[in-house]
Design a protein around this motif. Sequence first.
Motif, PDB file in Angstrom:
ATOM      1  N   SER A   1      54.934  45.283  46.172  1.00 15.94           N
ATOM      2  CA  SER A   1      56.072  45.355  47.074  1.00 15.94           C
ATOM      3  C   SER A   1      57.322  45.310  46.191  1.00 15.94           C
ATOM      4  O   SER A   1      57.462  44.430  45.354  1.00 15.94           O
ATOM      5  CB  SER A   1      56.028  44.169  48.036  1.00 15.94           C
ATOM      6  OG  SER A   1      57.138  44.188  48.870  1.00 15.94           O
TER       7      SER A   1
ATOM      8  N   HIS B   1      54.434  36.172  49.060  1.00 14.30           N
ATOM      9  CA  HIS B   1      53.286  36.755  48.361  1.00 14.30           C
ATOM     10  C   HIS B   1      52.324  35.574  48.222  1.00 14.30           C
ATOM     11  O   HIS B   1      52.677  34.554  47.598  1.00 14.30           O
ATOM     12  CB  HIS B   1      53.733  37.325  47.001  1.00 14.30           C
ATOM     13  CG  HIS B   1      52.647  37.926  46.183  1.00 14.30           C
ATOM     14  ND1 HIS B   1      52.744  39.188  45.609  1.00 14.30           N
ATOM     15  CD2 HIS B   1      51.442  37.436  45.810  1.00 14.30           C
ATOM     16  CE1 HIS B   1      51.646  39.445  44.924  1.00 14.30           C
ATOM     17  NE2 HIS B   1      50.828  38.386  45.032  1.00 14.30           N
TER      18      HIS B   1
ATOM     19  N   HIS C   1      49.467  42.507  46.607  1.00 12.13           N
ATOM     20  CA  HIS C   1      50.521  41.941  47.461  1.00 12.13           C
ATOM     21  C   HIS C   1      49.964  41.663  48.857  1.00 12.13           C
ATOM     22  O   HIS C   1      49.784  42.578  49.657  1.00 12.13           O
ATOM     23  CB  HIS C   1      51.726  42.875  47.552  1.00 12.13           C
ATOM     24  CG  HIS C   1      52.822  42.271  48.378  1.00 12.13           C
ATOM     25  ND1 HIS C   1      53.691  41.327  47.879  1.00 12.13           N
ATOM     26  CD2 HIS C   1      53.155  42.434  49.677  1.00 12.13           C
ATOM     27  CE1 HIS C   1      54.521  40.946  48.840  1.00 12.13           C
ATOM     28  NE2 HIS C   1      54.217  41.609  49.947  1.00 12.13           N
TER      29      HIS C   1
ATOM     30  N   CYS D   1      59.311  42.086  45.503  1.00 16.19           N
ATOM     31  CA  CYS D   1      58.535  40.845  45.473  1.00 16.19           C
ATOM     32  C   CYS D   1      58.488  40.272  44.057  1.00 16.19           C
ATOM     33  O   CYS D   1      57.988  40.905  43.125  1.00 16.19           O
ATOM     34  CB  CYS D   1      57.129  41.103  46.001  1.00 16.19           C
ATOM     35  SG  CYS D   1      56.068  39.669  45.853  1.00 16.19           S
TER      36      CYS D   1
ATOM     37  N   CYS E   1      54.927  39.989  42.603  1.00 14.52           N
ATOM     38  CA  CYS E   1      54.421  41.299  42.160  1.00 14.52           C
ATOM     39  C   CYS E   1      55.006  41.647  40.794  1.00 14.52           C
ATOM     40  O   CYS E   1      54.298  42.155  39.919  1.00 14.52           O
ATOM     41  CB  CYS E   1      54.789  42.384  43.170  1.00 14.52           C
ATOM     42  SG  CYS E   1      53.715  42.446  44.624  1.00 14.52           S
TER      43      CYS E   1
HETATM   44 ZN    ZN Z   1      54.080  40.667  46.008  1.00 18.24          ZN
END
Ligand code: ZN
Length: 112
Positions: A2, A97, A47, A5, A8
Amino acid sequence: MSADCIFCKIAKGEIPSNKVFEDDEFIVFHDIKPIAPVHFLIVPKAHIESLLSTGVTHQDLLGKALLIAPKLALQLGLKGFRTMVNTGREGGQEVFHLHIHVFGGSAVLPRT
Ligand code: ZN
Ligand code: AMP
């Protein structure tokens, strides 16, 4: 992945972390604002927003995630630990997340 994020980005190595462990499916790193002498986060690389976004297809991943906790806790010298999974805004989640907090290293641990 994402785009915005932070976990991530950590999983992809775009943001540094104090890494404890990594394999194909997980990255584990120390929390940037620890609330116990040992405080690390077990993070699946995929994610997934939270436990609210999981189902039977995540059964294997969730099992593996929990098994990482005792393995790394022992490696870090802990004899016991506490786990926490904040889920959703109402559950106190701030990073959307999925991650498991692992706390240890003190007889006095947070209750939240
Ligand atoms: Zn993420
Ligand atoms: P939660 O409330 O369960 O979503 O907790 C998110 C946790 O991520 C908090 O304990 C933060 O201190 C931690 N955190 C946020 N950004 C980072 C980062 N860049 N590296 C390590 N931990 C982080």
